[in-house]
Scaffold this motif. Sequence first.
Motif, short mmCIF file in Angstrom:
data_model
loop_
_atom_site.label_atom_id
_atom_site.label_comp_id
_atom_site.label_asym_id
_atom_site.label_seq_id
_atom_site.Cartn_x
_atom_site.Cartn_y
_atom_site.Cartn_z
N TYR A 111 0.64 -1.26 0.01
CA TYR A 111 -0.11 0.10 -0.13
C TYR A 111 1.02 1.17 0.01
N PHE A 112 0.52 2.22 -1.08
CA PHE A 112 1.25 3.56 -0.74
C PHE A 112 0.21 4.45 -1.67
N ASP A 113 0.24 5.59 -1.26
CA ASP A 113 -0.53 6.73 -1.91
C ASP A 113 -0.02 7.30 -3.30
N LEU A 114 -0.69 7.75 -4.10
CA LEU A 114 -0.15 8.21 -5.31
C LEU A 114 0.32 9.44 -5.16
N ASN A 115 1.15 10.14 -6.09
CA ASN A 115 1.34 11.41 -5.87
C ASN A 115 0.38 12.08 -6.93
N ILE A 116 0.12 13.37 -7.21
CA ILE A 116 -0.95 13.76 -7.86
C ILE A 116 -0.80 13.41 -9.46
N TYR A 117 0.60 13.32 -9.75
CA TYR A 117 0.51 13.04 -11.10
C TYR A 117 0.27 11.63 -11.53
N LEU A 118 0.67 10.70 -10.73
CA LEU A 118 0.14 9.19 -11.10
C LEU A 118 -1.29 9.12 -11.04
N ASN A 119 -1.80 9.95 -9.93
CA ASN A 119 -3.27 9.87 -9.87
C ASN A 119 -3.87 10.10 -11.08
N TYR A 120 -3.63 11.22 -11.47
CA TYR A 120 -4.25 11.82 -12.91
C TYR A 120 -4.04 10.98 -13.90
N LEU A 121 -2.68 10.38 -14.09
CA LEU A 121 -2.27 9.49 -15.37
C LEU A 121 -3.42 8.31 -15.25
N LEU A 122 -3.48 7.66 -13.91
CA LEU A 122 -3.92 6.43 -13.94
C LEU A 122 -5.94 6.59 -14.16
N THR A 123 -6.11 7.47 -13.49
CA THR A 123 -7.54 7.90 -13.80
C THR A 123 -7.99 8.08 -15.23
N ILE A 124 -7.27 8.88 -15.86
CA ILE A 124 -7.41 9.21 -17.31
C ILE A 124 -7.27 7.95 -18.11
N PHE A 125 -6.15 7.17 -17.91
CA PHE A 125 -6.07 6.15 -18.69
C PHE A 125 -7.27 5.03 -18.46
N TRP A 126 -7.69 4.76 -17.05
CA TRP A 126 -8.86 4.10 -16.78
C TRP A 126 -10.14 4.46 -17.48
N ILE A 127 -10.38 5.65 -17.54
CA ILE A 127 -11.67 6.32 -18.14
C ILE A 127 -11.63 6.13 -19.53
N VAL A 128 -10.47 6.81 -20.25
CA VAL A 128 -10.34 6.82 -21.67
C VAL A 128 -10.57 5.26 -22.08
N GLY A 129 -9.62 4.40 -21.64
CA GLY A 129 -9.66 2.91 -21.94
C GLY A 129 -10.90 2.31 -21.98
#
Length: 321
Positions: A111-129
């Motif tokens: 477990y670890f928290d994502l920094n804001i950049y990874l947060n954005y990238l993963l969320t965008i990738f998930w939604i767009v995909g």
Amino acid sequence: MSYVIKLAFKINAVDHPKKRGLHNKTMPLMGGLSIYLGFTVSIVIIAFLNRHILNTQFIGFIVASTIIIVGGILDDIKDLRAYQKLAFQIIASLIVIGSGTSIDSILYPVYFDLNIYLNYLLTIFWIVGFTNAVNLVDGVDGLAAGISTISSFFLMILCILTGDTLLSILFTSALAGSCLGFLPRNFSPAEIFMGDTGSTFLGFVLSVTSIMGVFKSYALVSIAIISLAIALPVFDTLFAIVRRGLTGKPIMKADRGHLHHKLLDSGLSHKSTVLILYGLSFLGGLMSLTIAFKNIVAFILILILILVATIMVYTYNKRTK
């Protein structure tokens, strides 16, 4: 629905017969507008009756889904380029993130928290995909609407049984109902196509709901469960990417290599093809429930059923060539 059909013809949001298509007459697109209207009106009414869900997440979702619809309508009229479609999807994803819906931590293996950049990238990738996954399987009358209904149903069950937010339950139930209302006019022989207006909207709602509810953090088990709940578009898209990559074709270029095309080419009718894929989607949803609630025996039995069904379809396809 009749008004949407008339509007589609009026603004030239139509699909003309083409080589890889399955219809020999001009068909109205933009049927997804009726899904969007039914979905949005229902959740807005409920939100005003239950004011505590009328929050930033809700408003951000409404704005973002409207942007997806606008992009879909423009695509149905003008046939946008891939980067233009992607721009609408990324803007919508950023609005969702800005309203407070995002993947904010890793649960596996440590477990670890994502920094804001990874947060954005993963969320965008998930939604767009996921948005494009549903779009890619929209190739047979009633297929995208039907599997979205099934996927919404299983996501709703997962949200209810795992005690997730009221918003995620509201969105999944409203989406299932809106798809069911549209399906009779879209099932073979279709009176109207949902077009990119509908397929991208369905994928967008499913992707955002999967982040908002069920599992709010990013874990391998979470990916497996959500992917199985909406299995057909996910795996068909992955196979399409691999297939086009191996043959040197652009990933975004349409072809007749999707599972529904293979079933049709094997000699099955439109209706039979769609019903088989509904069944596979339903089995995927059942598998997601067995994983979520750790019923290993049920998971193995369902996996065997899917393997048997796949072998039967493959054998039938070989013998009819």
